[in-house]
Design an enzyme around this catalytic site. Structure first.
Site, PDB file in Angstrom:
ATOM      1  N   ALA A 188       0.705  -1.043  -0.105  1.00 35.07           N
ATOM      2  CA  ALA A 188       0.150   0.271  -0.270  1.00 35.07           C
ATOM      3  C   ALA A 188       1.042   1.033  -0.310  1.00 35.07           C
ATOM      4  CB  ALA A 188      -1.167   0.178   1.162  1.00 35.07           C
ATOM      5  N   ALA A 202       1.427   4.612  -2.133  1.00 34.00           N
ATOM      6  CA  ALA A 202       1.274   5.666  -2.564  1.00 34.00           C
ATOM      7  C   ALA A 202       1.279   6.473  -0.574  1.00 34.00           C
ATOM      8  CB  ALA A 202      -0.225   5.970  -2.760  1.00 34.00           C
ATOM      9  N   PRO A 203       1.205   7.992  -0.564  1.00 30.06           N
ATOM     10  CA  PRO A 203       2.083   8.520  -2.173  1.00 30.06           C
ATOM     11  C   PRO A 203       3.604   8.203  -2.239  1.00 30.06           C
ATOM     12  CG  PRO A 203       1.858   9.654   0.022  1.00 30.06           C
ATOM     13  CD  PRO A 203       1.391   8.567   0.431  1.00 30.06           C
ATOM     14  N   GLY A 204       3.810   7.052  -1.138  1.00 27.28           N
ATOM     15  CA  GLY A 204       5.398   6.353  -1.770  1.00 27.28           C
ATOM     16  C   GLY A 204       6.331   7.224  -0.862  1.00 27.28           C
ATOM     17  N   SER A 205       5.914   7.788   0.183  1.00 30.63           N
ATOM     18  CA  SER A 205       7.259   7.809   1.527  1.00 30.63           C
ATOM     19  C   SER A 205       7.995   6.818   1.570  1.00 30.63           C
ATOM     20  CB  SER A 205       6.675   9.167   2.814  1.00 30.63           C
ATOM     21  OG  SER A 205       5.705   9.295   2.855  1.00 30.63           O
ATOM     22  N   ASP A 254      -0.622   0.334  -5.458  1.00 35.37           N
ATOM     23  CA  ASP A 254      -1.666   0.876  -4.578  1.00 35.37           C
ATOM     24  C   ASP A 254      -2.996   0.820  -5.107  1.00 35.37           C
ATOM     25  OD1 ASP A 254      -1.247   3.232  -2.275  1.00 35.37           O
ATOM     26  OD2 ASP A 254      -3.501   3.185  -2.681  1.00 35.37           O
ATOM     27  N   ASP A 294       2.170  -1.031   4.918  1.00 37.79           N
ATOM     28  CA  ASP A 294       1.410  -0.566   5.690  1.00 37.79           C
ATOM     29  C   ASP A 294       0.188   0.233   5.365  1.00 37.79           C
ATOM     30  OD1 ASP A 294       2.601   2.197   7.095  1.00 37.79           O
ATOM     31  OD2 ASP A 294       1.841   3.277   5.526  1.00 37.79           O
ATOM     32  N   CYS A 351      -0.659   4.297  10.833  1.00 35.08           N
ATOM     33  CA  CYS A 351      -0.600   5.411  11.954  1.00 35.08           C
ATOM     34  C   CYS A 351      -1.878   5.783  12.518  1.00 35.08           C
ATOM     35  CB  CYS A 351      -0.705   6.572  10.983  1.00 35.08           C
ATOM     36  SG  CYS A 351      -1.577   6.444   9.570  1.00 35.08           S
TER      37      CYS A 351
END
Lengths: 143, 296
Positions: free
Chosen positions: B106, B108-111, B130, B173, B225
């Protein structure tokens, strides 16, 4: 999407920009309908892939390098490179064309300052035309 | 609104104070494109006051001369990525090495994808997946800006998708209710029990498919998170009890606490001492839950 492995595209970067095989051998090049992708991964692209590495070239009617890939390998370019000062660099990044810069150069060039590769430019009739995509153009509030 | 967690979050008053204040910005240097010292010097010359966290490539911005930390040429060149340190931890803990194969389910956004690519020095492979097109655009844009060339981006439902390979390492994540990012998104409403249960089921489906694609002996980092144990310890316990995965202790030098042992009549003591919870008041960051699992 179908990804056709065509490492012959290394020759483009070697011939046009003088980039050495030592650098280019880190990438495999894959062609789709209108783009060529530079990919340093080991797993072969699967058909479900939307993106493979970084788009290196657009290959519709003519072959055109992308700013994104030149920002990766442009520092190794030994041919068709134009150095600009910071003020010229900001104007180039903002999309302005610059005159009296290209001198004898023609076609696509790597445009850079002493410290940064700014992106792809096009020398035509002595004028340097910015090819930097709008998404990379600086806002006036940027530092 | 966080009252239901008063029994599981230590120093709860400090926690409440922290989540009521804006979150400082952090960034990491994109070592694929520039050296740490060079970027630090350039940002300092522009008036940024930054502080490095211990020996990590993680910098807190104390003050800056622009409204947003991304409003610089250096950011546009992909020399740094604005990312909370708590969000970096799952990628650091997974510790991908050059040459390994990694699945980011999962992404995105790619951190975390782009951080893993930097740790791998653009060698080896990352499949970054994603579901939604808008999120994939952000992922593609960040991959391109940061000069990441060892990533393949796929679009699919990670609960059922066949990723065609077995992977050395997987980062899950997981989509979650996002309670830990409320400081960044103060308008984010508080989720109810129904949402926690929905996401818990979704996360179990995701971890099951992660298990399907992990090599024997391969490492899986599960992170969210959010704070609710249904989305954290519950999912990890499912992986241990139903998928027969081994749980490994998470070790990383950021302030944290261990997991929740009991919640709503459930006993998580078999896994709670292995997992990591990062709360906003411990280092003035967002919140994060991290667990490391291994496939037998």
């Amino acid at each position: 999407m179908q990804y056709l492995k065509k490492d012959d595209y290394r020759n483009y970067f070697r011939d046009v920009f003088g980039i050495s095989e030592d650098i280019l051998k880190n990438y495999h090049f894959y062609e789709t309908r209108s783009s060529v992708w530079a990919y340093s991964g080991d797993i072969a692209p699967i058909s479900e892939a939307e993106v493979v590495g970084v788009r290196a070239l657009r290959v519709r009617n003519i072959i055109k390098p992308t700013t994104s890939f030149l920002r990766i390998i442009g520092k190794y370019a030994t041919k068709n490179v134009i150095f600009v000062d910071e003020d010229q660099g900001m104007r180039f990044l903002s999309g302005e064309s610059l005159s009296e810069i290209c001198q004898s150069l023609k076609g696509y060039v790597v445009v850079r300052t002493a410290s940064d590769v700014l992106g792809c430019g096009l020398c035509r009739d002595g004028i340097l035309i910015s090819q930097v995509p709008k998404k990379y153009r600086p806002d006036s509030t940027w530092l | 609104m966080f009252e239901k967690y008063s029994g599981i979050i230590p120093d709860f008053e400090s926690f409440l104070k922290a989540v009521a204040t804006p979150q400082p910005y952090w960034f990491r240097v994109n070592t694929l494109k520039i050296g740490e010292m060079e970027l630090v010097s350039r940002l300092s010359d522009k008036g940024f006051i930054i502080e490095r966290f211990r020996n990590l490539n993680a910098y807190k911005i104390e003050s800056m001369p622009v409204k947003h930390p991304g409003a610089t040429l250096e950011h546009s060149f992909g020399y740094y990525y604005v990312q909370d340190i708590s969000s970096m931890v799952p990628a650091f803990v997974l510790d991908p090495k050059p040459g390994e194969t990694v699945l980011d389910m999962a992404a995105a956004p790619g951190s975390k994808t782009t951080l893993m690519a930097a740790l791998m020095k653009n060698e080896g492979s990352i499949v970054a997946n994603d579901t939604r097109a808008s999120r994939l655009r952000a992922l593609g844009s960040n991959v391109e800006r940061l000069g990441v060339t060892n990533v393949m981006i796929t679009k699919g439902d990670a609960r059922t998708m066949n990723f065609k390979n077995q992977y050395d390492k997987i980062l899950l994540d997981a989509p979650c209710t996002g309670e830990g990012v409320i400081r960044k998104n103060p308008k984010h409403g508080m989720p109810g029990d129904r949402e926690h249960r929905y996401f818990s089921q979704l996360q179990k489906s995701l971890i099951k498919n992660a298990w399907n694609h992990l090599d024997t002996g391969g490492k899986l980092v599960y992170s969210t998170c959010t704070f609710n144990p249904l989305e954290n310890e519950e999912v990890v316990q499912y992986a241990v009890s139903k998928l027969k995965m081994d749980i490994l202790p998470v070790e990383f030098p950021v302030p944290h606490v261990r997991g929740v042992s009991f919640w709503e009549g459930k006993d998580y003591t078999d896994i709670s001492n292995f997992v990591m919870r990062i709360y906003p008041h411990l280092l003035n960051t967002g919140g994060m839950f991290i667990a490391v699992l291994e496939k037998r």
